[in-house]
Design a protein around this motif. Structure first.
Motif, PDB file in Angstrom:
ATOM      1  N   ALA A 117      38.700  51.530  36.618  1.00  0.00           N
ATOM      2  CA  ALA A 117      38.840  52.972  36.799  1.00  0.00           C
ATOM      3  C   ALA A 117      40.298  53.356  36.651  1.00  0.00           C
ATOM      4  N   ARG A 118      40.561  54.494  36.025  1.00  0.00           N
ATOM      5  CA  ARG A 118      41.928  55.004  35.946  1.00  0.00           C
ATOM      6  C   ARG A 118      42.395  55.404  37.343  1.00  0.00           C
ATOM      7  N   GLY A 119      43.654  55.121  37.622  1.00  0.00           N
ATOM      8  CA  GLY A 119      44.206  55.461  38.928  1.00  0.00           C
ATOM      9  C   GLY A 119      44.075  54.359  39.947  1.00  0.00           C
ATOM     10  N   VAL A 120      43.419  53.259  39.577  1.00  0.00           N
ATOM     11  CA  VAL A 120      43.277  52.102  40.465  1.00  0.00           C
ATOM     12  C   VAL A 120      43.643  50.856  39.673  1.00  0.00           C
ATOM     13  N   ALA A 121      44.585  50.066  40.179  1.00  0.00           N
ATOM     14  CA  ALA A 121      44.989  48.843  39.493  1.00  0.00           C
ATOM     15  C   ALA A 121      43.795  47.910  39.349  1.00  0.00           C
ATOM     16  N   ASP A 122      43.700  47.233  38.198  1.00  0.00           N
ATOM     17  CA  ASP A 122      42.564  46.353  37.935  1.00  0.00           C
ATOM     18  C   ASP A 122      42.449  45.239  38.968  1.00  0.00           C
ATOM     19  N   ASP A 123      43.599  44.781  39.516  1.00  0.00           N
ATOM     20  CA  ASP A 123      43.591  43.690  40.491  1.00  0.00           C
ATOM     21  C   ASP A 123      43.803  44.194  41.905  1.00  0.00           C
ATOM     22  N   ALA A 124      43.478  45.461  42.176  1.00  0.00           N
ATOM     23  CA  ALA A 124      43.740  46.044  43.497  1.00  0.00           C
ATOM     24  C   ALA A 124      43.006  45.322  44.613  1.00  0.00           C
ATOM     25  N   GLY A 125      41.854  44.731  44.309  1.00  0.00           N
ATOM     26  CA  GLY A 125      41.071  44.069  45.344  1.00  0.00           C
ATOM     27  C   GLY A 125      41.567  42.701  45.745  1.00  0.00           C
ATOM     28  N   GLY A 126      42.559  42.150  45.035  1.00  0.00           N
ATOM     29  CA  GLY A 126      43.060  40.825  45.365  1.00  0.00           C
ATOM     30  C   GLY A 126      42.165  39.728  44.825  1.00  0.00           C
ATOM     31  N   PRO A 127      42.432  38.469  45.192  1.00  0.00           N
ATOM     32  CA  PRO A 127      41.682  37.344  44.629  1.00  0.00           C
ATOM     33  C   PRO A 127      40.229  37.299  45.098  1.00  0.00           C
ATOM     34  N   GLN A 128      39.372  36.672  44.269  1.00  0.00           N
ATOM     35  CA  GLN A 128      37.968  36.457  44.596  1.00  0.00           C
ATOM     36  C   GLN A 128      37.782  35.036  45.142  1.00  0.00           C
ATOM     37  N   ASN A 129      36.578  34.753  45.650  1.00  0.00           N
ATOM     38  CA  ASN A 129      36.253  33.385  46.057  1.00  0.00           C
ATOM     39  C   ASN A 129      36.118  32.485  44.836  1.00  0.00           C
ATOM     40  N   LEU A 130      36.392  31.211  45.021  1.00  0.00           N
ATOM     41  CA  LEU A 130      36.255  30.238  43.937  1.00  0.00           C
ATOM     42  C   LEU A 130      34.785  30.123  43.539  1.00  0.00           C
ATOM     43  N   PRO A 131      34.435  30.371  42.263  1.00  0.00           N
ATOM     44  CA  PRO A 131      33.040  30.254  41.839  1.00  0.00           C
ATOM     45  C   PRO A 131      32.540  28.809  41.918  1.00  0.00           C
ATOM     46  N   ALA A 132      31.214  28.649  41.884  1.00  0.00           N
ATOM     47  CA  ALA A 132      30.615  27.313  41.949  1.00  0.00           C
ATOM     48  C   ALA A 132      30.906  26.514  40.690  1.00  0.00           C
ATOM     49  N   ALA A 133      31.104  27.190  39.565  1.00  0.00           N
ATOM     50  CA  ALA A 133      31.427  26.527  38.303  1.00  0.00           C
ATOM     51  C   ALA A 133      32.340  27.428  37.501  1.00  0.00           C
ATOM     52  N   LEU A 134      33.175  26.814  36.666  1.00  0.00           N
ATOM     53  CA  LEU A 134      34.123  27.550  35.838  1.00  0.00           C
ATOM     54  C   LEU A 134      34.008  27.088  34.395  1.00  0.00           C
ATOM     55  N   GLY A 135      34.285  28.006  33.470  1.00  0.00           N
ATOM     56  CA  GLY A 135      34.278  27.670  32.058  1.00  0.00           C
ATOM     57  C   GLY A 135      35.673  27.773  31.467  1.00  0.00           C
ATOM     58  N   PHE A 136      36.221  26.652  30.993  1.00  0.00           N
ATOM     59  CA  PHE A 136      37.565  26.597  30.430  1.00  0.00           C
ATOM     60  C   PHE A 136      37.480  26.547  28.903  1.00  0.00           C
ATOM     61  N   PRO A 137      38.077  27.527  28.208  1.00  0.00           N
ATOM     62  CA  PRO A 137      38.076  27.499  26.738  1.00  0.00           C
ATOM     63  C   PRO A 137      39.201  26.608  26.213  1.00  0.00           C
ATOM     64  N   ILE A 138      38.842  25.512  25.546  1.00  0.00           N
ATOM     65  CA  ILE A 138      39.840  24.551  25.069  1.00  0.00           C
ATOM     66  C   ILE A 138      39.480  24.137  23.648  1.00  0.00           C
TER      67      ILE A 138
END
Length: 471
Positions: free
Chosen positions: A196-217
Protein backbone atom coordinates in the motif's frame (compact mmCIF):
# COMPACT_ATOMS: atom_id res chain seq x y z
CA UNK A 1 14.15 69.30 8.35
CA UNK A 2 16.68 69.60 5.57
CA UNK A 3 17.00 66.70 3.18
CA UNK A 4 20.61 65.96 4.15
CA UNK A 5 19.90 65.74 7.90
CA UNK A 6 17.51 62.69 7.82
CA UNK A 7 18.43 59.82 10.23
CA UNK A 8 20.72 57.16 8.73
CA UNK A 9 18.71 53.98 9.31
CA UNK A 10 21.36 51.75 7.73
CA UNK A 11 23.98 53.30 10.02
CA UNK A 12 21.91 52.49 13.12
CA UNK A 13 21.38 48.88 11.95
CA UNK A 14 25.08 48.44 11.27
CA UNK A 15 25.94 49.88 14.70
CA UNK A 16 23.43 47.54 16.41
CA UNK A 17 24.88 44.54 14.59
CA UNK A 18 28.40 45.47 15.69
CA UNK A 19 27.20 45.75 19.31
CA UNK A 20 25.56 42.30 19.14
CA UNK A 21 28.71 40.75 17.66
CA UNK A 22 30.87 42.31 20.40
CA UNK A 23 28.52 41.06 23.14
CA UNK A 24 28.51 37.54 21.63
CA UNK A 25 32.31 37.51 21.26
CA UNK A 26 32.84 38.55 24.87
CA UNK A 27 30.32 36.01 26.19
CA UNK A 28 27.98 38.63 27.63
CA UNK A 29 25.02 37.69 25.41
CA UNK A 30 24.74 35.41 22.35
CA UNK A 31 21.40 35.32 20.52
CA UNK A 32 22.64 33.24 17.57
CA UNK A 33 22.20 29.66 18.94
CA UNK A 34 18.63 30.39 19.97
CA UNK A 35 17.94 32.09 16.67
CA UNK A 36 19.30 29.11 14.74
CA UNK A 37 17.26 26.70 16.87
CA UNK A 38 14.15 28.73 16.00
CA UNK A 39 14.94 28.67 12.26
CA UNK A 40 15.79 24.94 12.34
CA UNK A 41 12.88 23.89 14.55
CA UNK A 42 10.95 20.90 13.16
CA UNK A 43 7.24 21.24 12.56
CA UNK A 44 5.16 18.56 14.31
CA UNK A 45 4.76 15.41 12.22
CA UNK A 46 1.17 14.83 13.25
CA UNK A 47 -1.86 16.15 15.07
CA UNK A 48 -2.37 15.11 17.82
CA UNK A 49 1.36 15.26 18.50
CA UNK A 50 3.49 12.14 18.46
CA UNK A 51 5.01 10.67 21.64
CA UNK A 52 8.43 11.86 20.51
CA UNK A 53 9.95 13.28 17.33
CA UNK A 54 13.57 13.31 16.18
CA UNK A 55 15.47 14.60 13.15
CA UNK A 56 17.93 12.00 11.84
CA UNK A 57 20.93 12.32 9.52
CA UNK A 58 19.31 11.82 6.13
CA UNK A 59 16.21 9.97 4.97
CA UNK A 60 16.24 6.45 6.52
CA UNK A 61 16.66 3.34 4.36
CA UNK A 62 14.51 1.31 6.78
CA UNK A 63 13.15 1.48 10.33
CA UNK A 64 12.28 -1.37 12.71
CA UNK A 65 10.66 -1.24 16.16
CA UNK A 66 12.24 -3.63 18.66
CA UNK A 67 11.48 -4.45 22.29
CA UNK A 68 13.26 -1.36 23.66
CA UNK A 69 14.61 0.55 20.69
CA UNK A 70 13.84 1.95 17.26
CA UNK A 71 16.47 0.83 14.74
CA UNK A 72 17.14 3.29 11.91
CA UNK A 73 19.15 2.12 8.89
CA UNK A 74 20.93 4.76 6.82
CA UNK A 75 23.09 4.36 3.72
CA UNK A 76 26.35 4.26 5.72
CA UNK A 77 25.25 3.78 9.34
CA UNK A 78 22.70 2.08 11.56
CA UNK A 79 21.59 3.66 14.81
CA UNK A 80 19.45 2.81 17.81
CA UNK A 81 17.01 5.26 19.39
CA UNK A 82 15.38 4.89 22.78
CA UNK A 83 11.80 3.67 22.42
CA UNK A 84 10.88 5.83 25.42
CA UNK A 85 12.46 9.16 24.51
CA UNK A 86 13.58 8.89 20.88
CA UNK A 87 17.11 9.93 21.84
CA UNK A 88 19.91 8.33 19.85
CA UNK A 89 21.64 5.80 22.09
CA UNK A 90 24.18 4.28 19.71
CA UNK A 91 25.51 4.40 16.16
CA UNK A 92 27.40 1.81 14.12
CA UNK A 93 29.06 2.10 10.72
CA UNK A 94 27.32 -0.24 8.26
CA UNK A 95 26.08 -0.34 4.66
CA UNK A 96 23.17 -2.63 5.51
CA UNK A 97 21.29 -3.74 8.62
CA UNK A 98 18.32 -5.91 9.57
CA UNK A 99 16.59 -7.08 12.75
CA UNK A 100 16.11 -10.71 13.84
CA UNK A 101 14.42 -12.24 16.87
CA UNK A 102 11.54 -11.14 19.07
CA UNK A 103 11.23 -9.62 22.53
CA UNK A 104 14.40 -9.71 24.59
CA UNK A 105 16.06 -12.07 22.05
CA UNK A 106 16.12 -9.42 19.31
CA UNK A 107 19.37 -8.47 17.59
CA UNK A 108 20.54 -6.10 14.88
CA UNK A 109 22.61 -7.70 12.13
CA UNK A 110 24.85 -5.24 10.26
CA UNK A 111 27.56 -5.45 7.62
CA UNK A 112 29.42 -3.80 4.76
CA UNK A 113 28.65 -4.27 1.07
CA UNK A 114 31.13 -6.44 -0.87
CA UNK A 115 32.85 -7.36 2.41
CA UNK A 116 32.34 -10.80 3.91
CA UNK A 117 30.95 -11.13 7.43
CA UNK A 118 28.59 -9.23 9.70
CA UNK A 119 28.15 -8.10 13.29
CA UNK A 120 25.34 -9.04 15.68
CA UNK A 121 24.46 -6.10 17.95
CA UNK A 122 22.27 -5.53 21.00
CA UNK A 123 19.38 -3.32 19.75
CA UNK A 124 19.12 -1.41 23.03
CA UNK A 125 22.80 -0.57 23.49
CA UNK A 126 24.64 -1.29 20.25
CA UNK A 127 26.99 -3.64 22.12
CA UNK A 128 28.65 -6.32 19.98
CA UNK A 129 27.24 -9.79 20.72
CA UNK A 130 28.89 -11.82 17.95
CA UNK A 131 31.04 -11.22 14.89
CA UNK A 132 31.24 -13.30 11.71
CA UNK A 133 34.07 -12.92 9.18
CA UNK A 134 32.96 -15.22 6.33
CA UNK A 135 29.24 -14.97 5.49
CA UNK A 136 28.18 -13.47 2.16
CA UNK A 137 24.42 -13.26 2.83
CA UNK A 138 22.08 -13.14 5.83
CA UNK A 139 18.33 -13.76 6.27
CA UNK A 140 16.57 -12.50 9.40
CA UNK A 141 13.43 -13.97 11.01
CA UNK A 142 11.54 -13.61 14.27
CA UNK A 143 12.82 -16.94 15.54
CA UNK A 144 16.09 -17.47 13.64
CA UNK A 145 18.97 -15.99 11.69
CA UNK A 146 20.31 -17.72 8.57
CA UNK A 147 23.60 -17.02 6.83
CA UNK A 148 25.69 -18.59 4.10
CA UNK A 149 29.47 -18.78 3.72
CA UNK A 150 31.32 -20.07 0.67
CA UNK A 151 34.70 -21.83 0.58
CA UNK A 152 34.69 -21.75 -3.23
CA UNK A 153 32.54 -20.94 -6.27
CA UNK A 154 30.69 -24.28 -5.94
CA UNK A 155 31.01 -24.94 -2.21
CA UNK A 156 28.74 -23.04 0.20
CA UNK A 157 27.38 -23.76 3.68
CA UNK A 158 23.98 -22.55 4.87
CA UNK A 159 23.81 -22.09 8.66
CA UNK A 160 20.87 -21.49 11.01
CA UNK A 161 21.33 -19.67 14.34
CA UNK A 162 19.21 -18.67 17.28
CA UNK A 163 19.16 -14.84 17.10
CA UNK A 164 21.52 -14.60 20.08
CA UNK A 165 23.11 -18.02 19.63
CA UNK A 166 26.86 -18.57 19.64
CA UNK A 167 26.82 -21.87 17.73
CA UNK A 168 24.74 -22.82 14.66
CA UNK A 169 21.63 -24.95 15.11
CA UNK A 170 22.48 -26.80 11.91
CA UNK A 171 24.44 -26.50 8.67
CA UNK A 172 23.59 -27.56 5.12
CA UNK A 173 25.77 -27.84 2.03
CA UNK A 174 24.69 -25.91 -1.07
CA UNK A 175 26.39 -25.18 -4.39
CA UNK A 176 27.77 -21.71 -5.05
CA UNK A 177 25.25 -18.94 -4.41
CA UNK A 178 26.46 -16.67 -7.21
CA UNK A 179 26.35 -12.89 -7.28
CA UNK A 180 22.56 -12.67 -6.90
CA UNK A 181 22.80 -13.33 -3.15
CA UNK A 182 24.50 -10.76 -0.95
CA UNK A 183 23.99 -8.56 2.14
CA UNK A 184 20.70 -8.89 4.05
CA UNK A 185 17.58 -10.81 3.02
CA UNK A 186 18.19 -11.57 -0.68
CA UNK A 187 14.92 -12.55 -2.32
CA UNK A 188 13.91 -16.20 -2.03
CA UNK A 189 11.19 -18.07 -3.91
CA UNK A 190 8.12 -17.54 -1.75
CA UNK A 191 4.97 -15.39 -1.69
CA UNK A 192 5.02 -11.59 -1.84
CA UNK A 193 2.71 -9.40 0.24
CA UNK A 194 0.15 -6.99 -1.08
CA UNK A 195 1.46 -3.45 -0.58
CA UNK A 196 0.00 0.00 0.00
CA UNK A 197 1.19 3.54 -0.70
CA UNK A 198 2.03 5.41 2.48
CA UNK A 199 3.17 2.28 4.32
CA UNK A 200 6.71 0.89 4.04
CA UNK A 201 6.77 -2.60 2.52
CA UNK A 202 8.74 -3.92 5.54
CA UNK A 203 6.78 -1.98 8.19
CA UNK A 204 5.68 -5.19 9.90
CA UNK A 205 9.22 -6.36 10.64
CA UNK A 206 10.54 -9.92 10.21
CA UNK A 207 8.33 -13.00 9.79
CA UNK A 208 8.71 -16.43 11.41
CA UNK A 209 11.12 -18.86 9.76
CA UNK A 210 9.10 -20.96 7.26
CA UNK A 211 9.13 -24.77 7.44
CA UNK A 212 10.94 -24.90 4.08
CA UNK A 213 12.78 -22.42 1.89
CA UNK A 214 13.55 -22.28 -1.81
CA UNK A 215 17.00 -20.99 -2.82
CA UNK A 216 17.52 -20.04 -6.49
CA UNK A 217 21.03 -21.16 -7.49
CA UNK A 218 22.38 -21.40 -11.05
CA UNK A 219 18.95 -21.81 -12.64
CA UNK A 220 17.78 -24.43 -10.14
CA UNK A 221 15.71 -24.31 -6.94
CA UNK A 222 17.19 -25.98 -3.88
CA UNK A 223 14.56 -26.82 -1.24
CA UNK A 224 15.82 -26.80 2.35
CA UNK A 225 13.83 -28.02 5.34
CA UNK A 226 14.50 -25.54 8.15
CA UNK A 227 14.06 -27.69 11.27
CA UNK A 228 17.15 -29.85 10.62
CA UNK A 229 18.70 -28.20 7.56
CA UNK A 230 18.22 -31.17 5.25
CA UNK A 231 18.35 -30.36 1.52
CA UNK A 232 15.23 -32.09 0.21
CA UNK A 233 15.06 -31.39 -3.52
CA UNK A 234 16.86 -29.81 -6.45
CA UNK A 235 14.36 -28.63 -9.06
CA UNK A 236 14.44 -26.94 -12.44
CA UNK A 237 11.60 -24.91 -13.90
CA UNK A 238 10.13 -26.03 -17.21
CA UNK A 239 8.59 -23.74 -19.82
CA UNK A 240 5.58 -21.78 -18.47
CA UNK A 241 6.43 -22.88 -14.89
CA UNK A 242 7.33 -21.01 -11.76
CA UNK A 243 8.39 -22.86 -8.61
CA UNK A 244 7.93 -21.34 -5.15
CA UNK A 245 8.12 -22.68 -1.60
CA UNK A 246 5.71 -21.64 1.15
CA UNK A 247 3.37 -23.12 3.74
CA UNK A 248 5.54 -26.22 3.97
CA UNK A 249 4.83 -27.05 0.30
CA UNK A 250 6.67 -26.82 -3.00
CA UNK A 251 4.44 -25.23 -5.66
CA UNK A 252 4.57 -25.69 -9.40
CA UNK A 253 2.66 -22.78 -10.90
CA UNK A 254 1.83 -23.14 -14.60
CA UNK A 255 0.56 -20.32 -16.84
CA UNK A 256 -0.23 -21.65 -20.30
CA UNK A 257 -1.00 -19.23 -23.16
CA UNK A 258 -3.90 -20.32 -25.36
CA UNK A 259 -6.48 -18.50 -27.48
CA UNK A 260 -5.14 -15.12 -26.36
CA UNK A 261 -5.56 -15.91 -22.66
CA UNK A 262 -3.54 -17.43 -19.80
CA UNK A 263 -4.71 -20.65 -18.17
CA UNK A 264 -3.44 -21.20 -14.63
CA UNK A 265 -2.80 -24.31 -12.56
CA UNK A 266 -1.26 -24.48 -9.07
CA UNK A 267 0.01 -27.83 -7.77
CA UNK A 268 1.32 -28.23 -4.20
CA UNK A 269 3.88 -30.99 -3.55
CA UNK A 270 5.13 -32.55 -0.35
CA UNK A 271 8.76 -31.35 -0.07
CA UNK A 272 9.97 -34.71 1.31
CA UNK A 273 8.24 -37.18 -1.03
CA UNK A 274 7.79 -34.79 -3.99
CA UNK A 275 4.26 -36.22 -4.41
CA UNK A 276 1.37 -33.84 -5.25
CA UNK A 277 -0.85 -32.98 -2.27
CA UNK A 278 -3.45 -30.70 -3.82
CA UNK A 279 -4.15 -28.88 -7.08
CA UNK A 280 -6.33 -26.00 -8.22
CA UNK A 281 -6.93 -24.73 -11.73
CA UNK A 282 -8.01 -21.29 -12.85
CA UNK A 283 -6.69 -19.21 -9.92
CA UNK A 284 -4.61 -16.25 -11.12
CA UNK A 285 -1.97 -15.71 -8.43
CA UNK A 286 -0.61 -12.59 -10.15
CA UNK A 287 2.63 -14.25 -11.25
CA UNK A 288 2.35 -13.58 -14.99
CA UNK A 289 2.71 -10.53 -17.18
CA UNK A 290 -0.03 -9.88 -19.71
CA UNK A 291 2.20 -10.63 -22.71
CA UNK A 292 2.93 -14.28 -23.31
CA UNK A 293 1.96 -15.38 -19.76
CA UNK A 294 5.59 -15.14 -18.66
CA UNK A 295 5.68 -15.68 -14.87
CA UNK A 296 8.22 -13.13 -13.67
CA UNK A 297 6.76 -12.55 -10.19
CA UNK A 298 6.25 -14.55 -7.01
CA UNK A 299 2.58 -15.19 -6.13
CA UNK A 300 0.74 -12.80 -3.84
CA UNK A 301 -0.24 -13.84 -0.33
CA UNK A 302 1.27 -14.33 3.11
CA UNK A 303 3.68 -16.76 4.77
CA UNK A 304 1.15 -19.62 4.60
CA UNK A 305 -1.60 -18.34 2.29
CA UNK A 306 -2.03 -17.63 -1.41
CA UNK A 307 -4.18 -14.79 -2.73
CA UNK A 308 -5.50 -14.69 -6.27
CA UNK A 309 -8.45 -14.18 -8.60
CA UNK A 310 -10.82 -17.04 -9.47
CA UNK A 311 -12.21 -17.61 -12.99
CA UNK A 312 -15.44 -15.80 -12.00
CA UNK A 313 -13.32 -12.69 -11.14
CA UNK A 314 -13.92 -13.05 -7.41
CA UNK A 315 -10.86 -12.68 -5.18
CA UNK A 316 -9.84 -15.77 -3.20
CA UNK A 317 -7.51 -16.72 -0.35
CA UNK A 318 -6.20 -20.31 -0.16
CA UNK A 319 -4.44 -22.19 2.62
CA UNK A 320 -1.06 -22.97 1.06
CA UNK A 321 -0.56 -26.15 3.10
CA UNK A 322 -3.80 -28.02 2.39
CA UNK A 323 -5.49 -26.02 -0.38
CA UNK A 324 -8.62 -25.03 1.60
CA UNK A 325 -10.50 -21.94 0.47
CA UNK A 326 -10.20 -19.61 3.46
CA UNK A 327 -12.14 -16.70 1.98
CA UNK A 328 -13.93 -15.82 -1.26
CA UNK A 329 -15.05 -12.28 -2.01
CA UNK A 330 -18.32 -11.07 -3.42
CA UNK A 331 -18.51 -9.68 -6.93
CA UNK A 332 -16.51 -6.45 -7.06
CA UNK A 333 -15.07 -6.86 -3.57
CA UNK A 334 -11.33 -6.17 -3.54
CA UNK A 335 -8.74 -7.88 -1.34
CA UNK A 336 -6.29 -5.21 -0.12
CA UNK A 337 -4.20 -6.99 2.56
CA UNK A 338 -3.85 -10.53 3.89
CA UNK A 339 -1.73 -12.61 6.24
CA UNK A 340 -2.17 -15.99 7.92
CA UNK A 341 -4.84 -14.62 10.30
CA UNK A 342 -6.82 -11.87 8.61
CA UNK A 343 -7.99 -10.53 5.26
CA UNK A 344 -8.77 -6.84 4.74
CA UNK A 345 -11.04 -5.95 1.84
CA UNK A 346 -12.72 -2.96 0.24
CA UNK A 347 -16.42 -3.29 -0.53
CA UNK A 348 -17.59 -3.24 -4.14
CA UNK A 349 -18.73 0.39 -3.82
CA UNK A 350 -15.32 1.37 -2.38
CA UNK A 351 -16.68 2.97 0.80
CA UNK A 352 -16.26 0.23 3.44
CA UNK A 353 -13.28 -1.55 4.95
CA UNK A 354 -14.19 -5.14 5.84
CA UNK A 355 -12.01 -7.35 8.08
CA UNK A 356 -12.27 -11.14 8.11
CA UNK A 357 -10.72 -13.56 10.59
CA UNK A 358 -9.64 -16.51 8.43
CA UNK A 359 -11.36 -18.82 7.67
CA UNK A 360 -14.76 -17.11 7.65
CA UNK A 361 -17.23 -15.55 5.25
CA UNK A 362 -18.65 -12.99 7.69
CA UNK A 363 -16.76 -9.76 8.51
CA UNK A 364 -15.43 -9.51 12.06
CA UNK A 365 -15.80 -5.73 11.79
CA UNK A 366 -16.31 -2.99 9.24
CA UNK A 367 -15.38 0.68 8.98
CA UNK A 368 -16.25 3.48 6.55
CA UNK A 369 -13.29 4.60 4.40
CA UNK A 370 -12.60 7.02 1.58
CA UNK A 371 -12.63 5.56 -1.91
CA UNK A 372 -8.90 6.33 -2.36
CA UNK A 373 -7.75 4.98 1.02
CA UNK A 374 -4.71 2.70 1.13
CA UNK A 375 -4.98 -0.37 3.37
CA UNK A 376 -2.17 -2.43 4.91
CA UNK A 377 -1.89 -5.21 7.46
CA UNK A 378 0.91 -5.88 9.94
CA UNK A 379 1.20 -8.26 12.86
CA UNK A 380 0.11 -5.62 15.37
CA UNK A 381 -2.12 -3.21 13.45
CA UNK A 382 -4.27 -2.72 10.39
CA UNK A 383 -3.50 0.61 8.73
CA UNK A 384 -5.67 2.99 6.72
CA UNK A 385 -3.84 5.85 4.96
CA UNK A 386 -5.67 8.63 3.13
CA UNK A 387 -4.52 11.75 1.31
CA UNK A 388 -6.55 14.94 0.84
CA UNK A 389 -7.19 15.03 3.72
CA UNK A 390 -3.97 13.48 5.06
CA UNK A 391 -4.68 10.93 7.77
CA UNK A 392 -3.22 7.71 9.19
CA UNK A 393 -5.39 5.40 11.30
CA UNK A 394 -4.09 2.27 13.10
CA UNK A 395 -6.67 -0.35 14.08
CA UNK A 396 -6.65 -3.55 16.11
CA UNK A 397 -6.85 -6.27 13.41
CA UNK A 398 -9.08 -8.47 15.60
CA UNK A 399 -11.67 -5.91 16.71
CA UNK A 400 -11.25 -2.75 14.59
CA UNK A 401 -10.66 -0.67 17.73
CA UNK A 402 -8.73 2.53 17.02
CA UNK A 403 -5.15 2.37 18.27
CA UNK A 404 -4.15 5.75 16.77
CA UNK A 405 -5.80 8.38 14.58
CA UNK A 406 -3.50 11.07 13.20
CA UNK A 407 -3.77 14.00 10.86
CA UNK A 408 -0.44 13.63 9.03
CA UNK A 409 1.16 13.43 5.61
CA UNK A 410 3.95 11.17 6.96
CA UNK A 411 4.47 7.56 5.89
CA UNK A 412 4.15 4.63 8.28
CA UNK A 413 7.71 3.32 8.55
CA UNK A 414 7.43 0.58 11.19
CA UNK A 415 4.87 -1.00 13.50
CA UNK A 416 5.58 -2.64 16.86
CA UNK A 417 3.41 -4.21 19.57
CA UNK A 418 2.84 -0.93 21.43
CA UNK A 419 3.15 1.73 18.74
CA UNK A 420 4.36 2.75 15.30
CA UNK A 421 6.98 4.99 13.74
CA UNK A 422 5.94 7.55 11.14
CA UNK A 423 8.38 9.54 9.06
CA UNK A 424 8.69 12.26 6.48
CA UNK A 425 12.07 13.23 5.03
CA UNK A 426 14.56 13.35 7.91
CA UNK A 427 11.87 13.54 10.59
CA UNK A 428 10.70 10.42 12.44
CA UNK A 429 8.25 10.14 15.29
CA UNK A 430 6.91 7.42 17.56
CA UNK A 431 3.17 7.07 18.14
CA UNK A 432 2.20 5.02 21.19
CA UNK A 433 -0.99 3.01 20.69
CA UNK A 434 -3.98 3.71 22.91
CA UNK A 435 -3.74 1.65 26.10
CA UNK A 436 -0.14 0.55 25.49
CA UNK A 437 2.24 0.43 28.45
CA UNK A 438 5.52 2.32 28.57
CA UNK A 439 8.52 0.11 27.69
CA UNK A 440 11.08 -0.69 30.35
CA UNK A 441 14.24 1.45 30.16
CA UNK A 442 17.14 -0.05 28.24
CA UNK A 443 20.02 -1.08 30.48
CA UNK A 444 23.44 -0.16 29.11
CA UNK A 445 25.68 -1.31 31.93
CA UNK A 446 25.73 -2.11 35.66
CA UNK A 447 23.19 0.21 37.23
CA UNK A 448 22.79 2.15 33.97
CA UNK A 449 19.62 3.15 32.15
CA UNK A 450 18.79 4.79 28.85
CA UNK A 451 21.57 7.40 28.46
CA UNK A 452 19.66 9.60 26.03
CA UNK A 453 21.84 11.70 23.75
CA UNK A 454 24.86 11.85 26.04
CA UNK A 455 26.71 8.75 24.86
CA UNK A 456 27.09 6.22 22.06
CA UNK A 457 28.18 6.58 18.45
CA UNK A 458 30.99 8.39 16.73
CA UNK A 459 29.54 11.81 17.56
CA UNK A 460 29.31 11.21 21.31
CA UNK A 461 31.41 9.73 24.07
CA UNK A 462 31.30 5.97 24.64
CA UNK A 463 28.43 4.56 26.65
CA UNK A 464 29.37 2.90 29.95
CA UNK A 465 29.58 -0.87 29.69
CA UNK A 466 29.45 -0.86 25.88
CA UNK A 467 32.22 -3.00 24.52
CA UNK A 468 31.64 -2.40 20.82
CA UNK A 469 34.23 -0.50 18.88
CA UNK A 470 31.81 1.60 16.85
CA UNK A 471 29.38 2.35 19.64
Amino acid sequence: MAKGSAPCVKCYLAFALVVVIVLAATGVWNPFPGLWDWVNRSRPLAEPDVTWQQRVDGAPQSITVTDRAVIVEHRLTVEGHSLTSGNQVWEHKADWAAVAGTGTDQVVVAGTLLVKGYQVLNPATGALLRRDEAAVAVWTYRNALLDVECAGPRDCTLRAWDPRGQQPRWTAQLPGMGLVLFADNPQLLTSRPLTARGVADDAGGPQNLPAALGFPIDGKIHVVETRTGKVLQELKEEQHERIVVLGGRVFTLVATPRDGACYYTATAHDPVTALPVWQRAGINLRTADRTGCAQRHNPTGGPNVLAGVAPDMRETVLDAHDGRVLWTGAAGQELRAVDDRYALTRSADGTTLQAYALPTSTPAWTRPIDDDAQIALTRYAALVVTRKPDRVVALDPATGTELANLRTSAEVKAVGPAGMVIGEGREIGYVRFAGADLPAPAVTGPGGVDPGPTCGGVKQESCPGDGSKDG
